[in-house]
Design a protein around this motif. Structure first.
Motif, PDB file in Angstrom:
ATOM      1  N   VAL A  11       0.824  -1.210   0.000  1.00 43.04           N
ATOM      2  CA  VAL A  11       0.000   0.000   0.000  1.00 43.04           C
ATOM      3  C   VAL A  11       0.863   1.266   0.000  1.00 43.04           C
ATOM      4  O   VAL A  11       0.351   2.377   0.157  1.00 43.04           O
ATOM      5  CB  VAL A  11      -0.979   0.019   1.197  1.00 43.04           C
ATOM      6  N   CYS A  53       5.471  -5.283   8.103  1.00 45.61           N
ATOM      7  CA  CYS A  53       4.656  -4.768   6.990  1.00 45.61           C
ATOM      8  C   CYS A  53       3.173  -4.965   7.301  1.00 45.61           C
ATOM      9  O   CYS A  53       2.747  -6.085   7.599  1.00 45.61           O
ATOM     10  CB  CYS A  53       5.024  -5.489   5.690  1.00 45.61           C
ATOM     11  N   ILE A  58       5.814  -8.508   2.063  1.00 48.11           N
ATOM     12  CA  ILE A  58       7.266  -8.732   1.907  1.00 48.11           C
ATOM     13  C   ILE A  58       7.644 -10.176   2.169  1.00 48.11           C
ATOM     14  O   ILE A  58       7.182 -10.792   3.121  1.00 48.11           O
ATOM     15  CB  ILE A  58       8.046  -7.821   2.880  1.00 48.11           C
TER      16      ILE A  58
HETATM   17  S1  SF4 Z   1       5.871  -1.873   4.605  1.00 47.92           S
HETATM   18 FE1  SF4 Z   1       4.673  -3.190   3.230  1.00 47.92          FE
HETATM   19  S2  SF4 Z   1       2.964  -1.890   2.562  1.00 47.92           S
HETATM   20 FE2  SF4 Z   1       4.502  -0.523   3.434  1.00 47.92          FE
HETATM   21  S3  SF4 Z   1       5.739   0.145   1.644  1.00 47.92           S
HETATM   22 FE3  SF4 Z   1       6.754  -1.666   2.546  1.00 47.92          FE
HETATM   23  S4  SF4 Z   1       5.940  -3.425   1.389  1.00 47.92           S
HETATM   24 FE4  SF4 Z   1       4.577  -1.701   1.027  1.00 47.92          FE
END
Ligand code: SF4
Length: 61
Positions: A11, A53, A58
């Motif tokens: 997001v 996250c 991830i």
């Molecule tokens: S923490 Fe998760 S949602 Fe936030 S930028 Fe990183 S991958 Fe994207």
């Protein structure tokens, strides 16, 4: 090892970039991406980012 981001799930909150900039960066599309092979001493931080996250986008492998 490398960090992988599922851009269909991310997001764009930027948290992972703050936690582990050696593994993650924001792409021009506004979503995070893993961008380089991980040195051994940043793997723990990358895994922490994966754990934190908010949408589980991830993978570190
Ligand atoms: S923490 Fe998760 S949602 Fe936030 S930028 Fe990183 S991958 Fe994207």
């Amino acid at each position: 090892m490398k960090g992988y981001v599922d851009k269909d799930v991310c997001v764009g909150c930027g948290m992972c970039v703050g936690v582990c900039p050696d593994a993650f960066r924001m792409g021009e599309d506004g979503f995070a991406e893993g961008w380089q092979e991980l040195a051994a001493d940043v793997v723990d931080d990358a895994r922490q980012a994966a754990e934190d996250c908010p949408v589980g986008a991830i993978d570190v492998k």
